[in-house]
Write an enzyme that holds these catalytic residues in place. Structure first.
Site, PDB file in Angstrom:
ATOM      1  N   ARG A  15     116.853  59.120 -51.700  1.00 41.70           N
ATOM      2  CA  ARG A  15     117.758  59.589 -50.647  1.00 41.70           C
ATOM      3  C   ARG A  15     117.138  60.753 -49.885  1.00 41.70           C
ATOM      4  O   ARG A  15     116.718  60.618 -48.753  1.00 41.70           O
ATOM      5  CB  ARG A  15     119.113  59.989 -51.268  1.00 41.70           C
ATOM      6  CG  ARG A  15     120.242  60.178 -50.245  1.00 41.70           C
ATOM      7  CD  ARG A  15     120.234  61.506 -49.521  1.00 41.70           C
ATOM      8  NE  ARG A  15     120.310  62.662 -50.417  1.00 41.70           N
ATOM      9  CZ  ARG A  15     120.229  63.909 -49.979  1.00 41.70           C
ATOM     10  NH1 ARG A  15     120.059  64.185 -48.692  1.00 41.70           N
ATOM     11  NH2 ARG A  15     120.274  64.921 -50.842  1.00 41.70           N
ATOM     12  N   CYS A 241     115.351  68.986 -45.162  1.00 41.61           N
ATOM     13  CA  CYS A 241     116.601  68.929 -44.422  1.00 41.61           C
ATOM     14  C   CYS A 241     116.330  68.757 -42.926  1.00 41.61           C
ATOM     15  O   CYS A 241     115.603  69.562 -42.333  1.00 41.61           O
ATOM     16  CB  CYS A 241     117.411  70.207 -44.651  1.00 41.61           C
ATOM     17  SG  CYS A 241     118.923  70.285 -43.682  1.00 41.61           S
TER      18      CYS A 241
END
Length: 298
Positions: A15, A241
């Protein structure tokens, strides 16, 4: 040093490690990575994210990935799915996720950039997710627990506020502290844990560290000496991120396992098989693997 005899590691590579890659990675490749991690002994994996494909196109096959893992490995691995909102959580629950990951930032600015919501709005959404999850654990990740890419250093009080509110909302007593931009240093990790652990003695804190400044393993060593036994890492050191400028990848799972094994700390993971998974990623995905061990064991 007072090191634990054993730690548990969750691999977030499928992920967190893949979500920012622009080139489409075939579902079969993602599943092959998960197969390799399970074969290496990984017991908990964050397999996908139920986020809108317009936001994270790489996760458009979330349903297929989760369903395939559940059908193939039911009872053998804990399949974790990240859900950024109520709709995503409902879908993950419907398709059989074993745990839900829900992220709230300790920094107001980062939370707005990451979710287009205030911290209060995110915590309200977390409460709704916990209400529909029934007996399914909802794991809170506190992003920017150390440094915000927009506002700078984050004080422990702000992290504690999100932890306390998250627990009141119904989150599981297992909270991950995210070093979103990878700038935390060992003394900062020590300061935050010294602040949180006495205030939340029944919470299992997990460290989710990125390695932008190369201090990830040093920070983990500090946490190990303080009794923290749960960590998140990403195979190959992939990840980062998308809303955090300058963020590099996560700590490479194989680097973490190597350090732990060298210090006689058990992980239950086959190191050589783990390196093979990193090698497979290096050969099939158009992104440089950031871990050190692939360079050592070539």
């Amino acid at each position: 040093m007072n090191l634990p005899k054993k730690v548990s590691i969750t691999d977030v590579g499928p992920r967190d490690g893949l979500q920012n890659i622009k080139t489409w990675i075939p579902t079969e490749t993602k599943l092959a990575i998960i197969d390799g991690l399970i074969d290496a002994g990984m017991k908990k994996i964050e397999v996908t994210s139920f986020v809108h494909p317009k936001s994270i196109p790489q996760m458009a096959d979330a349903a297929t990935v989760l369903q395939t893992v559940k059908q193939k490995y039911a009872g053998k691995v804990t399949a974790v799915a990240l859900a950024p909102n109520l709709f995503g959580a409902a879908k993950a629950i419907e398709l059989g996720a074993d745990e839900i990951t829900f992220v709230v930032s300790a920094s107001e600015k980062h939370n707005l950039e990451n979710t287009n919501q205030t911290i209060a709005d995110s915590l309200a959404a977390l409460k709704k997710v916990c209400e529909i999850s029934r007996h399914l654990p909802v794991r809170l990740v506190v992003a920017t627990s150390f440094v915000c890419p927009f506002a700078g250093k984050v004080e422990p009080e702000k992290v504690a506020h999100v932890v306390e509110a998250g627990l009141l909302a119904g989150a599981a007593a297992e909270v991950a502290l995210g070093d979103t931009v990878g700038k935390a240093h060992p003394l900062q990790v020590e300061k935050l844990l010294n602040y949180l652990m006495p205030r939340f003695p029944h919470v299992d804190f997990i460290l989710h560290l990125h390695d932008t400044c190369g201090m990830g393993l040093a920070s983990i060593l500090t946490a190990l000496n303080m009794g923290i036994t749960k960590y998140e890492a990403s195979i190959g050191g992939l990840g980062g991120c998308p809303f955090a400028p300058g963020a590099a990848g996560n700590i490479a799972t194989e680097d973490l396992v190597n350090m732990l094994h060298q210090m006689d700390v058990e992980t239950g993971i086959d190191f050589s098989k783990l390196v093979n998974v990193a090698r497979m990623i290096d050969q099939t995905i158009p992104l440089s693997v950031n871990g050190h061990m692939l360079k050592v064991y070539n």
